[in-house]
Structure formats: C-alpha cells, structure tokens
Design a protein around this motif. Structure first.
Motif, PDB file in Angstrom:
ATOM      1  N   LYS A   2     -47.892  67.992 -24.651  1.00 10.69           N
ATOM      2  CA  LYS A   2     -46.495  67.815 -24.298  1.00 10.69           C
ATOM      3  C   LYS A   2     -45.665  67.499 -25.534  1.00 10.69           C
ATOM      4  O   LYS A   2     -46.065  66.707 -26.384  1.00 10.69           O
ATOM      5  CB  LYS A   2     -46.381  66.687 -23.279  1.00 10.69           C
ATOM      6  CG  LYS A   2     -44.976  66.413 -22.795  1.00 10.69           C
ATOM      7  CD  LYS A   2     -44.972  65.268 -21.800  1.00 10.69           C
ATOM      8  CE  LYS A   2     -43.568  64.931 -21.335  1.00 10.69           C
ATOM      9  NZ  LYS A   2     -43.567  63.771 -20.410  1.00 10.69           N
ATOM     10  N   GLU A  65     -29.545  60.407 -19.756  1.00  9.39           N
ATOM     11  CA  GLU A  65     -30.960  60.037 -19.759  1.00  9.39           C
ATOM     12  C   GLU A  65     -31.808  60.977 -18.906  1.00  9.39           C
ATOM     13  O   GLU A  65     -32.978  61.218 -19.208  1.00  9.39           O
ATOM     14  CB  GLU A  65     -31.126  58.600 -19.269  1.00  9.39           C
ATOM     15  CG  GLU A  65     -30.593  57.565 -20.249  1.00  9.39           C
ATOM     16  CD  GLU A  65     -30.848  56.147 -19.765  1.00  9.39           C
ATOM     17  OE1 GLU A  65     -31.706  55.964 -18.874  1.00  9.39           O
ATOM     18  OE2 GLU A  65     -30.194  55.217 -20.279  1.00  9.39           O
ATOM     19  N   ASN A  66     -31.209  61.528 -17.853  1.00 10.12           N
ATOM     20  CA  ASN A  66     -31.971  62.414 -16.968  1.00 10.12           C
ATOM     21  C   ASN A  66     -32.270  63.756 -17.616  1.00 10.12           C
ATOM     22  O   ASN A  66     -33.019  64.572 -17.055  1.00 10.12           O
ATOM     23  CB  ASN A  66     -31.221  62.628 -15.649  1.00 10.12           C
ATOM     24  CG  ASN A  66     -29.858  63.269 -15.851  1.00 10.12           C
ATOM     25  OD1 ASN A  66     -29.292  63.222 -16.947  1.00 10.12           O
ATOM     26  ND2 ASN A  66     -29.317  63.854 -14.803  1.00 10.12           N
ATOM     27  N   GLU A  67     -31.718  64.012 -18.805  1.00 12.02           N
ATOM     28  CA  GLU A  67     -31.954  65.278 -19.491  1.00 12.02           C
ATOM     29  C   GLU A  67     -32.987  65.152 -20.615  1.00 12.02           C
ATOM     30  O   GLU A  67     -33.237  66.104 -21.347  1.00 12.02           O
ATOM     31  CB  GLU A  67     -30.637  65.809 -20.063  1.00 12.02           C
ATOM     32  CG  GLU A  67     -29.588  66.126 -19.002  1.00 12.02           C
ATOM     33  CD  GLU A  67     -28.253  66.514 -19.606  1.00 12.02           C
ATOM     34  OE1 GLU A  67     -28.090  67.705 -19.934  1.00 12.02           O
ATOM     35  OE2 GLU A  67     -27.380  65.621 -19.758  1.00 12.02           O
ATOM     36  N   LEU A  68     -33.600  63.972 -20.753  1.00 10.92           N
ATOM     37  CA  LEU A  68     -34.598  63.787 -21.801  1.00 10.92           C
ATOM     38  C   LEU A  68     -35.869  64.571 -21.521  1.00 10.92           C
ATOM     39  O   LEU A  68     -36.515  65.075 -22.436  1.00 10.92           O
ATOM     40  CB  LEU A  68     -34.936  62.294 -21.939  1.00 10.92           C
ATOM     41  CG  LEU A  68     -33.875  61.409 -22.596  1.00 10.92           C
ATOM     42  CD1 LEU A  68     -34.249  59.944 -22.446  1.00 10.92           C
ATOM     43  CD2 LEU A  68     -33.712  61.773 -24.061  1.00 10.92           C
ATOM     44  N   GLU A  69     -36.246  64.662 -20.269  1.00  9.77           N
ATOM     45  CA  GLU A  69     -37.451  65.399 -19.891  1.00  9.77           C
ATOM     46  C   GLU A  69     -37.294  66.872 -20.263  1.00  9.77           C
ATOM     47  O   GLU A  69     -36.355  67.549 -19.860  1.00  9.77           O
ATOM     48  CB  GLU A  69     -37.681  65.278 -18.384  1.00  9.77           C
ATOM     49  CG  GLU A  69     -38.921  65.992 -17.883  1.00  9.77           C
ATOM     50  CD  GLU A  69     -40.213  65.334 -18.297  1.00  9.77           C
ATOM     51  OE1 GLU A  69     -41.217  66.053 -18.415  1.00  9.77           O
ATOM     52  OE2 GLU A  69     -40.212  64.101 -18.507  1.00  9.77           O
ATOM     53  N   GLY A  70     -38.195  67.344 -21.088  1.00 10.78           N
ATOM     54  CA  GLY A  70     -38.151  68.745 -21.494  1.00 10.78           C
ATOM     55  C   GLY A  70     -37.121  69.050 -22.572  1.00 10.78           C
ATOM     56  O   GLY A  70     -36.809  70.219 -22.808  1.00 10.78           O
ATOM     57  N   LYS A 113     -41.637  54.960 -20.932  1.00 10.85           N
ATOM     58  CA  LYS A 113     -42.359  56.160 -21.368  1.00 10.85           C
ATOM     59  C   LYS A 113     -41.547  57.441 -21.188  1.00 10.85           C
ATOM     60  O   LYS A 113     -42.092  58.521 -20.984  1.00 10.85           O
ATOM     61  CB  LYS A 113     -43.713  56.264 -20.660  1.00 10.85           C
ATOM     62  CG  LYS A 113     -44.628  55.073 -20.918  1.00 10.85           C
ATOM     63  CD  LYS A 113     -46.036  55.322 -20.456  1.00 10.85           C
ATOM     64  CE  LYS A 113     -46.930  54.107 -20.714  1.00 10.85           C
ATOM     65  NZ  LYS A 113     -46.959  53.692 -22.129  1.00 10.85           N
ATOM     66  N   LYS A 114     -40.225  57.291 -21.266  1.00 14.96           N
ATOM     67  CA  LYS A 114     -39.354  58.469 -21.239  1.00 14.96           C
ATOM     68  C   LYS A 114     -39.202  59.076 -22.631  1.00 14.96           C
ATOM     69  O   LYS A 114     -38.728  60.205 -22.772  1.00 14.96           O
ATOM     70  CB  LYS A 114     -37.993  58.100 -20.655  1.00 14.96           C
ATOM     71  CG  LYS A 114     -38.054  57.732 -19.174  1.00 14.96           C
ATOM     72  CD  LYS A 114     -36.667  57.487 -18.613  1.00 14.96           C
ATOM     73  CE  LYS A 114     -36.733  57.196 -17.110  1.00 14.96           C
ATOM     74  NZ  LYS A 114     -35.384  56.966 -16.524  1.00 14.96           N
ATOM     75  N   ILE A 115     -39.554  58.297 -23.647  1.00  4.93           N
ATOM     76  CA  ILE A 115     -39.606  58.800 -25.023  1.00  4.93           C
ATOM     77  C   ILE A 115     -40.914  58.320 -25.635  1.00  4.93           C
ATOM     78  O   ILE A 115     -41.519  57.345 -25.166  1.00  4.93           O
ATOM     79  CB  ILE A 115     -38.409  58.320 -25.878  1.00  4.93           C
ATOM     80  CG1 ILE A 115     -38.324  56.798 -25.895  1.00  4.93           C
ATOM     81  CG2 ILE A 115     -37.110  58.942 -25.392  1.00  4.93           C
ATOM     82  CD1 ILE A 115     -37.255  56.255 -26.836  1.00  4.93           C
ATOM     83  N   GLU A 344     -53.128  61.193 -22.689  1.00  2.12           N
ATOM     84  CA  GLU A 344     -52.404  61.549 -21.469  1.00  2.12           C
ATOM     85  C   GLU A 344     -52.768  62.956 -20.976  1.00  2.12           C
ATOM     86  O   GLU A 344     -52.456  63.336 -19.867  1.00  2.12           O
ATOM     87  CB  GLU A 344     -50.896  61.473 -21.723  1.00  2.12           C
ATOM     88  CG  GLU A 344     -50.406  60.031 -21.910  1.00  2.12           C
ATOM     89  CD  GLU A 344     -48.928  59.976 -22.245  1.00  2.12           C
ATOM     90  OE1 GLU A 344     -48.304  61.052 -22.323  1.00  2.12           O
ATOM     91  OE2 GLU A 344     -48.399  58.871 -22.430  1.00  2.12           O
TER      92      GLU A 344
END
Length: 345
Positions: A2, A65-70, A113-115, A344
C-alpha cells in the motif's frame, strides 16, 4: 504494498517551513508519480500560496481528511485560518498556534493510522509559548499529544546517528537525569530503531559524561559507577555495546564506522558533531547554504522525523531556504514505516 501517505507539518508559517515544504514536494514529485508514496502538507494554505509565489512553484490542491485514503501525489490539509495575518520573519502567537495545530492534526491522523508518519518542518519555541503551548519543542509536544513519557531524540546525518539521554535542560541537571534507568531506556530504543532500519546486530557506543570517562574517578565517578556496569550487562546479554567512550573521541570513531550509533549524555554533546557535519557553509559569506540531518523521535506510538534546523526567520520569504534536510527526513520516515507496512500485508 500500500502506498504510504506521510504528513509534512509546515511549522511556523513565518519561517522557512512553507518554502522547504514546497521545494521538497517538487524534488520528490517523480518518486510520488511512480507510486512510492504520497505527501500531504498540513498547514495554512495561504502561507503555502505565498511561498509558491516566491518560488514560482505550483501549489498542491487542498483536500479534506476523507480524501487521504488512496491519495496520489501531494495535497494540502488545511489548519484553521489564523486570526491575524502572519508576516515573514515575525514571531507571533498566530504563527505558534498554526504550528501547534498542524502537529496536533497530523498526530491525530497518525494515531488513527490514516497516515504512515509525520515529518515536521521547524516551529519557533517563543511563538509556541506566546500561543499558550508551553513546550520546549516538538519532542515534548509530541510526547504529550501521544500520552508517552520518556521519548528519545535521535539526530542522524546519513549513517552518523546520535541518541540523547537528556536534551532541553540545564547542564547542571544532566547528572541527575542520566540515571541507569534512563540510559537503559535510550539504549533499548536505539537498538530497536537500528534493527527496524535493517541493522541486525547494532554496534552502539555510550559516550562518557565526564572528560576521559572520569579518569579513574579524578573527574567524577558517574561513568565508573553508572555507565560501566550498565554496558557490561548489555554485553553479557550478547549486545554489541561499548563504553563509556570519552566524548572527545567517540564521534570520530562513529564517523570512522566503528559504531552504528552513539548514545550522548546531553544536548550539546550530541548536537554539535551532527550539525558540524550537516551544515554546508559558504566561506565567502559565512552563511549556511545547505543542511543535511534528521531529527527522529523514538519511543512514540507513531513515526516522526524532522529537519535538523530552525525556522531561519532571517531568510524566510526570500526563496533561499534549502530543503535537503526535509527530503532526508521524508526518506528516514519511509524507511521506518516500511516494516510496519510489511506487517500489514
């Protein structure tokens, strides 16, 4: 694997943080385009826009913050807007608050663990205090935000690594802080970090507190009574520890490759050799033109690395700041994040 997302907190907007953040993003854009990692700059978008104008560099898009994934490439995660305008090179409570908010936001995201980790640009301690945040610096602030006691500072310049038993305290207080328990804690974290970096059998020297390691007790008994038996215990357990090694030779041996790290007893003992190696100075002007070196906080539940220099208010807004240390800090954070990412999978 990832793609890891690292947060760069831009520090005090009145300093060089916004400039070196954009310079680092620009220099790393090729690696980000290849999918190695992504960067999110946490701070005031206006400060980054001003820096971009000075540097003639593009400004990454602002995201939530909701745009950090990917996330791919680079982006800006905004801090709350300052109450008053922040000017280049000016110490202010607004600048201190912006620096605090960036670290607080990034820490919360790292704990969730978002970053994958945090890379910090410099803040100003006076501005931080003016904003009502009574911390000696990033290390103490991060320890408080993560609920950790006993964090340890590591300074690194390439493979020249130094951890510290004590940092921001009066020199007269160092012997009281350099207890067997504290030294052991620093050694344990240093061993664990070096192994995380791929060094399976770390070689660590413990610097002496007193000149000539006490000279048989003539210059004090701390090294004889505290450090010597401690080192013997680690050696008996199979660790490659050396010491106490006199402070005037231990760093020469580290530079020569005899050790993988040195445990220093106090702030200046450890900081001076790293910064002497890391600073590049123009002999004609006497001004530093580049700086290599990374500050790594050990013992936190998150990854945090930092530049090894200050806000440089005197050159802020002039486009002169060098981003070498920040780029190196990004690389260190990625190196430390790799083992966790592998687990992970």
């Amino acid at each position: 694997m990832k793609r890891p997302v690292l947060a760069i907190t831009i520090g005090d907007p009145a300093g060089i943080g916004p400039e070196i953040t954009l310079k680092a993003i620009e220099s790393l854009k090729g690696r980000m385009a290849e999918g190695e990692f992504a960067l999110v700059a946490v701070g005031n978008p206006e400060a980054l826009q001003q820096a971009a104008s000075v540097l003639s560099l593009p400004v990454p898009p602002v995201i939530g913050e909701n745009e950090l994934e990917g996330l791919e490439g680079a982006a800006i995660l905004p801090t709350p807007a300052p109450e008053k305008k922040i000017s280049w090179g000016q110490i202010s409570p607004e600048g201190g608050e912006q620096a605090y908010q960036a670290v607080a936001i990034a820490t919360r995201l790292a704990l969730a663990k978002k970053i994958a980790g945090i890379v910090t640009a410099p803040l100003n301690k006076e501005a931080l205090h003016l904003a009502g945040h009574d911390y000696a610096g990033h290390t103490e602030l991060l320890a408080d935000l993560t609920g950790v006691k006993g964090s340890v500072m590591m300074l690194a310049h390439g493979d020249f690594r130094v951890t510290h038993v004590s940092t921001h305290c009066a020199l007269e207080d160092v012997p009281k802080r350099a207890t067997a328990e504290r030294i052991s804690h620093v050694i344990d974290l240093t061993l664990a970090t070096l192994r995380k970096m791929g060094i399976s059998a770390p070689r660590i020297a413990v610097a002496a507190l007193n000149p000539h390691a006490g000279e048989g007790g003539i210059f004090g008994r701390h090294d004889i009574d505290v450090t010597e038996p401690l080192v013997r215990n680690y050696v008996a357990r199979g660790e490659k520890l050396f010491g106490p090694v006199p402070g005037d030779t231990v760093f020469v041996k580290l530079r020569g490759g005899d050790y993988d790290a040195v445990v220093a007893m106090y702030h200046d003992q450890g900081h001076i050799p790293v910064k002497l190696l890391g600073f590049t100075v123009d002999p004609e002007t006497g001004r530093w033109t580049a700086l290599n070196g990374v500050n790594v906080t050990l013992g936190l539940p998150i990854i945090r690395t930092s530049v090894d220099h200050g806000t440089a208010f005197d050159i802020a807004g002039k486009g002169l700041a060098d981003a070498t240390s920040l780029v190196e800090a990004v690389d260190y954070a990625l190196q430390l994040a790799a083992p966790a990412a592998a687990l992970e999978e």
